[in-house]
Design a protein around this motif. Sequence first.
Motif, PDB file in Angstrom:
ATOM      1  N   GLY A  30       0.813  -1.218   0.000  1.00 32.37           N
ATOM      2  CA  GLY A  30       0.000   0.000   0.000  1.00 32.37           C
ATOM      3  C   GLY A  30       0.842   1.262   0.000  1.00 32.37           C
ATOM      4  N   GLU A  31       2.043   1.167   0.571  1.00 28.54           N
ATOM      5  CA  GLU A  31       2.954   2.316   0.561  1.00 28.54           C
ATOM      6  C   GLU A  31       3.517   2.548  -0.830  1.00 28.54           C
ATOM      7  OE1 GLU A  31       4.519   1.904   5.205  1.00 28.54           O
ATOM      8  OE2 GLU A  31       5.664   0.981   3.559  1.00 28.54           O
ATOM      9  N   VAL A  32       3.782   1.446  -1.557  1.00 31.14           N
ATOM     10  CA  VAL A  32       4.319   1.563  -2.918  1.00 31.14           C
ATOM     11  C   VAL A  32       3.252   2.043  -3.898  1.00 31.14           C
ATOM     12  CG1 VAL A  32       5.319   0.286  -4.853  1.00 31.14           C
ATOM     13  CG2 VAL A  32       6.112  -0.163  -2.542  1.00 31.14           C
ATOM     14  N   THR A  33       2.049   1.455  -3.827  1.00 35.79           N
ATOM     15  CA  THR A  33       0.991   1.862  -4.751  1.00 35.79           C
ATOM     16  C   THR A  33       0.527   3.293  -4.467  1.00 35.79           C
ATOM     17  OG1 THR A  33      -0.665   0.809  -3.312  1.00 35.79           O
ATOM     18  CG2 THR A  33       0.155  -0.467  -5.191  1.00 35.79           C
ATOM     19  N   GLY A  34       0.720   3.743  -3.230  1.00 39.91           N
ATOM     20  CA  GLY A  34       0.328   5.108  -2.873  1.00 39.91           C
ATOM     21  C   GLY A  34       1.437   6.127  -3.053  1.00 39.91           C
ATOM     22  N   LEU A  76      -2.001   3.625   0.563  1.00 43.64           N
ATOM     23  CA  LEU A  76      -3.199   3.490  -0.268  1.00 43.64           C
ATOM     24  C   LEU A  76      -3.877   2.164   0.075  1.00 43.64           C
ATOM     25  CD1 LEU A  76      -4.773   4.769  -2.696  1.00 43.64           C
ATOM     26  CD2 LEU A  76      -3.439   3.256  -4.172  1.00 43.64           C
ATOM     27  N   VAL A  77      -5.165   2.222   0.405  1.00 46.95           N
ATOM     28  CA  VAL A  77      -5.905   1.004   0.757  1.00 46.95           C
ATOM     29  C   VAL A  77      -7.103   0.838  -0.168  1.00 46.95           C
ATOM     30  CG1 VAL A  77      -5.192   1.012   3.162  1.00 46.95           C
ATOM     31  CG2 VAL A  77      -7.268   2.224   2.505  1.00 46.95           C
ATOM     32  N   TYR A  78      -7.530  -0.413  -0.329  1.00 42.93           N
ATOM     33  CA  TYR A  78      -8.686  -0.740  -1.160  1.00 42.93           C
ATOM     34  C   TYR A  78      -9.598  -1.597  -0.297  1.00 42.93           C
ATOM     35  CZ  TYR A  78     -11.187  -2.204  -5.414  1.00 42.93           C
ATOM     36  OH  TYR A  78     -12.141  -2.427  -6.391  1.00 42.93           O
ATOM     37  N   TYR A  79     -10.779  -1.097   0.018  1.00 38.69           N
ATOM     38  CA  TYR A  79     -11.607  -1.792   1.003  1.00 38.69           C
ATOM     39  C   TYR A  79     -13.098  -1.581   0.727  1.00 38.69           C
ATOM     40  CZ  TYR A  79     -12.808   2.704   3.122  1.00 38.69           C
ATOM     41  OH  TYR A  79     -13.315   3.965   3.333  1.00 38.69           O
ATOM     42  N   SER A  80     -13.910  -2.358   1.443  1.00 34.74           N
ATOM     43  CA  SER A  80     -15.362  -2.217   1.371  1.00 34.74           C
ATOM     44  C   SER A  80     -15.866  -1.680   2.705  1.00 34.74           C
ATOM     45  CB  SER A  80     -16.018  -3.569   1.090  1.00 34.74           C
ATOM     46  OG  SER A  80     -17.416  -3.482   1.212  1.00 34.74           O
ATOM     47  N   LYS A  81     -16.820  -0.762   2.662  1.00 34.71           N
ATOM     48  CA  LYS A  81     -17.365  -0.175   3.896  1.00 34.71           C
ATOM     49  C   LYS A  81     -18.382  -1.082   4.582  1.00 34.71           C
ATOM     50  CE  LYS A  81     -16.639   4.763   3.215  1.00 34.71           C
ATOM     51  NZ  LYS A  81     -17.275   6.098   3.187  1.00 34.71           N
ATOM     52  N   HIS A 125      -3.608  -1.737  -7.270  1.00 32.35           N
ATOM     53  CA  HIS A 125      -3.891  -2.224  -5.915  1.00 32.35           C
ATOM     54  C   HIS A 125      -3.388  -3.647  -5.746  1.00 32.35           C
ATOM     55  CE1 HIS A 125      -7.391  -4.749  -7.020  1.00 32.35           C
ATOM     56  NE2 HIS A 125      -7.728  -3.779  -7.825  1.00 32.35           N
ATOM     57  N   GLN A 126      -3.383  -4.099  -4.523  1.00 32.33           N
ATOM     58  CA  GLN A 126      -2.730  -5.357  -4.156  1.00 32.33           C
ATOM     59  C   GLN A 126      -3.244  -6.553  -4.953  1.00 32.33           C
ATOM     60  OE1 GLN A 126      -2.547  -5.995   0.027  1.00 32.33           O
ATOM     61  NE2 GLN A 126      -1.782  -8.068  -0.113  1.00 32.33           N
ATOM     62  N   GLY A 127      -4.541  -6.630  -5.183  1.00 26.22           N
ATOM     63  CA  GLY A 127      -5.108  -7.765  -5.910  1.00 26.22           C
ATOM     64  C   GLY A 127      -4.542  -7.874  -7.311  1.00 26.22           C
ATOM     65  N   THR A 128      -4.441  -6.738  -8.002  1.00 25.92           N
ATOM     66  CA  THR A 128      -3.900  -6.723  -9.362  1.00 25.92           C
ATOM     67  C   THR A 128      -2.449  -7.191  -9.362  1.00 25.92           C
ATOM     68  OG1 THR A 128      -5.327  -4.848  -9.910  1.00 25.92           O
ATOM     69  CG2 THR A 128      -3.483  -5.287 -11.383  1.00 25.92           C
TER      70      THR A 128
END
Length: 417
Positions: free
Chosen positions: A219-223, A242-247, A314-317
């Motif tokens: 997340g630090e690298v993608t951000g 940078l985070v990718y999440y669901s609320k 993001h991490q998944g990709t």
Amino acid sequence: MAIERRKDDKNRVLKEGEYQRANGTFEYKWRDKKGKRHSVYAKTLEELRNKEVTVLRDVLDGIRTDRSDLTINDLYNIWVQLKKGLKDNTFQNYKYMYNQFVQSDFGNTKIVDLKRTDVRAFYNNLLDEKHLKVSTIDGIHTVLHQVLELGVEDDYLRYNPSDNALKELKRAHNDDDIKKKALTIKEQELFEKFLKESKQYNRWYPIFIVMIWTGMRVGEVTGLRWCDVSFEDETISVNHTLVYYSKGKGKQCKFAVNTPKTKAGKRTIPMLSKVKEALLLEKKYQEECGISCNAIIDGYTDFIFVNRFGGVQHQGTLNKALKRIIRDCNYSVIDKKQNDIEKAVLLPNFSNHSLRHTFTTRMCEKGVNIKVMQDILGHADAEITMGIYAEATEELKTAEMISFQNHFKMQNVAQVV
């Protein structure tokens, strides 16, 4: 009296069996061992002669010529009629596996076109896209191999294209390998070399090099933004993630920017030469391709690592990309070292986070001060750093003792001589 040889419209002498047709294309005619006439066609004489080589090879090897329209499904139907000696439940299971996973798609492949790479691609698709377990693919392979072996026995195929395909699949995906937290030096060298030289995957080289040589979290690298990087001072400022999440359940995932949880998370990392090179490569690529960041997330923009549409990664990709890279890298090794595959270095299954552990392990191996490691990695608690350090040095200790032992073995041999 010399016999005048036939020529084409470019005054080239045609060989026996070669003809130029009225429309300018070419034909080669020959008879099989039963006297039946066959023909192949081509747009150019060069193409025709390439086909002639294949025809001659098939004739010499006794490969049947009545196979042009024969498919894998046709061979399967013959196999069903001939297969004997199996328990009924085993035979029914074989038929189920074939009909469920092979028949509707891959089964329609003409055997005259079938290559080893086609079987390999089929198995990869079952594993990566259909998400079948290797044990299930093993069952599919059992029946498919028998079907294609029938084609070899009846002279429709020169060799069985599925030979070793399952073994190669397991090796390429390292299915039987325990997941490691860090790559060894040889594995890391293989990974970096493959990324740099691969036409298909070198686009991923910059981001993975930055990860593996900074120890930054994904997340630090993608951000990471261009304004966080100083090429003059050769430093990288880590000040957000940078985070990718669901609320919540059923809600769409979204990107957000989080500040570090602890003071230790906010840090400055020295930029190694490999990292600087990778970032400059990324900048050059984006300038040449006209790519620029168009994402604004919680007021943050100008992100370094973006996709071709200008959106953030993001991490998944990245993990999906790693899975394909590991697979194809290992296949490239397998193809080059077929005769000595047991000694070959292959990539294990690993994730983005493994690259952070790999960087930490390299620092441990070089004796970097633990306090320095803690600051670079952004660990608030020294025990976390110590835990990784202990794990890395345990492996290093074993390797060093083996080296120590071998040293004295060589000394003893020298004394005997």
